[in-house]
Scaffold this motif. Sequence first.
Motif, PDB file in Angstrom:
ATOM      1  N   UNK A 103     -58.984 -18.377 -13.592  1.00  0.00           N
ATOM      2  CA  UNK A 103     -60.273 -17.994 -13.202  1.00  0.00           C
ATOM      3  C   UNK A 103     -60.872 -18.462 -12.203  1.00  0.00           C
ATOM      4  N   UNK A 104     -60.311 -19.226 -11.365  1.00  0.00           N
ATOM      5  CA  UNK A 104     -61.028 -19.673 -10.161  1.00  0.00           C
ATOM      6  C   UNK A 104     -59.998 -19.551  -8.932  1.00  0.00           C
ATOM      7  N   UNK A 105     -58.968 -18.931  -9.083  1.00  0.00           N
ATOM      8  CA  UNK A 105     -57.936 -18.604  -7.968  1.00  0.00           C
ATOM      9  C   UNK A 105     -58.219 -17.513  -6.936  1.00  0.00           C
ATOM     10  N   UNK A 106     -59.250 -16.707  -7.187  1.00  0.00           N
ATOM     11  CA  UNK A 106     -59.972 -15.778  -6.302  1.00  0.00           C
ATOM     12  C   UNK A 106     -61.371 -15.353  -6.330  1.00  0.00           C
ATOM     13  N   UNK A 107     -61.759 -14.832  -5.563  1.00  0.00           N
ATOM     14  CA  UNK A 107     -63.198 -14.352  -5.628  1.00  0.00           C
ATOM     15  C   UNK A 107     -63.582 -13.439  -6.730  1.00  0.00           C
ATOM     16  N   UNK A 108     -62.566 -12.449  -7.113  1.00  0.00           N
ATOM     17  CA  UNK A 108     -62.787 -11.736  -8.192  1.00  0.00           C
ATOM     18  C   UNK A 108     -62.889 -12.166  -9.227  1.00  0.00           C
ATOM     19  N   UNK A 109     -61.955 -13.140  -9.562  1.00  0.00           N
ATOM     20  CA  UNK A 109     -61.723 -13.771 -10.888  1.00  0.00           C
ATOM     21  C   UNK A 109     -62.970 -14.908 -11.059  1.00  0.00           C
ATOM     22  N   UNK A 110     -63.344 -15.479 -10.004  1.00  0.00           N
ATOM     23  CA  UNK A 110     -64.552 -16.277 -10.248  1.00  0.00           C
ATOM     24  C   UNK A 110     -65.826 -15.798 -10.215  1.00  0.00           C
ATOM     25  N   UNK A 111     -65.776 -14.452 -10.040  1.00  0.00           N
ATOM     26  CA  UNK A 111     -66.917 -13.484 -10.102  1.00  0.00           C
ATOM     27  C   UNK A 111     -67.134 -13.190 -11.719  1.00  0.00           C
ATOM     28  N   UNK A 112     -65.976 -13.046 -11.997  1.00  0.00           N
ATOM     29  CA  UNK A 112     -65.818 -12.363 -13.651  1.00  0.00           C
ATOM     30  C   UNK A 112     -66.058 -13.607 -14.454  1.00  0.00           C
ATOM     31  N   UNK A 113     -65.703 -15.105 -13.654  1.00  0.00           N
ATOM     32  CA  UNK A 113     -65.748 -16.226 -14.570  1.00  0.00           C
ATOM     33  C   UNK A 113     -67.291 -16.641 -15.000  1.00  0.00           C
ATOM     34  N   UNK A 114     -68.011 -15.851 -13.862  1.00  0.00           N
ATOM     35  CA  UNK A 114     -69.627 -16.215 -14.507  1.00  0.00           C
ATOM     36  C   UNK A 114     -70.662 -16.427 -13.038  1.00  0.00           C
ATOM     37  N   UNK A 115     -70.293 -17.588 -12.460  1.00  0.00           N
ATOM     38  CA  UNK A 115     -71.421 -17.752 -11.221  1.00  0.00           C
ATOM     39  C   UNK A 115     -71.057 -17.457  -9.924  1.00  0.00           C
ATOM     40  N   UNK A 116     -69.928 -16.809  -9.560  1.00  0.00           N
ATOM     41  CA  UNK A 116     -69.749 -16.476  -8.140  1.00  0.00           C
ATOM     42  C   UNK A 116     -70.403 -14.897  -7.833  1.00  0.00           C
ATOM     43  N   UNK A 117     -71.096 -15.011  -6.825  1.00  0.00           N
ATOM     44  CA  UNK A 117     -71.804 -13.753  -6.623  1.00  0.00           C
ATOM     45  C   UNK A 117     -71.431 -13.115  -5.286  1.00  0.00           C
ATOM     46  N   UNK A 118     -71.373 -11.855  -5.009  1.00  0.00           N
ATOM     47  CA  UNK A 118     -70.953 -11.264  -3.824  1.00  0.00           C
ATOM     48  C   UNK A 118     -72.070 -10.559  -3.481  1.00  0.00           C
ATOM     49  N   UNK A 119     -72.826 -10.809  -2.245  1.00  0.00           N
ATOM     50  CA  UNK A 119     -74.139 -10.080  -1.913  1.00  0.00           C
ATOM     51  C   UNK A 119     -73.976  -9.618  -0.488  1.00  0.00           C
ATOM     52  N   UNK A 120     -74.753  -8.584  -0.156  1.00  0.00           N
ATOM     53  CA  UNK A 120     -74.788  -8.018   1.158  1.00  0.00           C
ATOM     54  C   UNK A 120     -73.999  -6.709   1.355  1.00  0.00           C
ATOM     55  N   UNK A 121     -73.606  -6.700   2.775  1.00  0.00           N
ATOM     56  CA  UNK A 121     -72.789  -5.532   3.051  1.00  0.00           C
ATOM     57  C   UNK A 121     -71.402  -5.614   2.630  1.00  0.00           C
ATOM     58  N   UNK A 122     -71.050  -5.254   1.209  1.00  0.00           N
ATOM     59  CA  UNK A 122     -69.864  -5.423   0.462  1.00  0.00           C
ATOM     60  C   UNK A 122     -68.912  -4.444   1.273  1.00  0.00           C
ATOM     61  N   UNK A 123     -68.946  -3.407   2.002  1.00  0.00           N
ATOM     62  CA  UNK A 123     -67.916  -2.587   2.839  1.00  0.00           C
ATOM     63  C   UNK A 123     -67.393  -3.342   3.580  1.00  0.00           C
ATOM     64  N   UNK A 124     -68.183  -4.386   4.470  1.00  0.00           N
ATOM     65  CA  UNK A 124     -67.558  -5.237   5.352  1.00  0.00           C
ATOM     66  C   UNK A 124     -66.583  -6.182   4.575  1.00  0.00           C
ATOM     67  N   UNK A 125     -67.122  -6.763   3.590  1.00  0.00           N
ATOM     68  CA  UNK A 125     -66.348  -7.582   2.729  1.00  0.00           C
ATOM     69  C   UNK A 125     -64.859  -6.933   2.543  1.00  0.00           C
ATOM     70  N   UNK A 126     -65.154  -5.734   1.700  1.00  0.00           N
ATOM     71  CA  UNK A 126     -63.872  -4.926   1.443  1.00  0.00           C
ATOM     72  C   UNK A 126     -63.000  -4.478   2.647  1.00  0.00           C
ATOM     73  N   UNK A 127     -63.618  -4.279   3.953  1.00  0.00           N
ATOM     74  CA  UNK A 127     -62.703  -3.888   4.815  1.00  0.00           C
ATOM     75  C   UNK A 127     -61.790  -5.127   5.487  1.00  0.00           C
ATOM     76  N   UNK A 128     -62.299  -6.277   5.053  1.00  0.00           N
ATOM     77  CA  UNK A 128     -61.742  -7.293   5.555  1.00  0.00           C
ATOM     78  C   UNK A 128     -60.964  -8.240   4.350  1.00  0.00           C
TER      79      UNK A 128
END
Length: 130
Positions: A87-112
């Motif tokens: 659960x720490x191997x990627x940003x999605x797993x770490x987000x589900x784990x609990x304290x990793x958060x993704x903020x801002x223009x997530x379209x740019x994140x997803x495009x890249x």
Amino acid sequence: MAVAAEYEWSTRFQEENDRNEELSAHGKFFTCSYLLDMETKKILIRTHSGKIDTINVDPGPLDHYQFAIRASADTWRKFAMPTPPPMYHGIWAASFQGDMKLEGDLLVLMQNLRCLTAQLEILRVVGAPV
């Protein structure tokens, strides 16, 4: 982290990025700026065509970025291990784990996402600066 250690970390991160074959092959359109918020350290990374333009290890409140990835220092240390725990191997797993958060223009994140993932995996080589 002392200034010399911050400079050494950012130099190593940029060197690993610039010799990364996946980023060289797929990074033509990987142009963005993002913040890594590691609780005790914030790092602003600006990329252009898959290469790092700048790494700011002490961004100010007016420094612009398109999206941010925020987590505790402990989460980033686990994420940056050569073999991360479950659960720490990627940003999605770490987000589900609990304290990793993704903020801002997530379209740019997803495009890249593919290149961003390859770039963040460089932390497994150079370590987290926290």
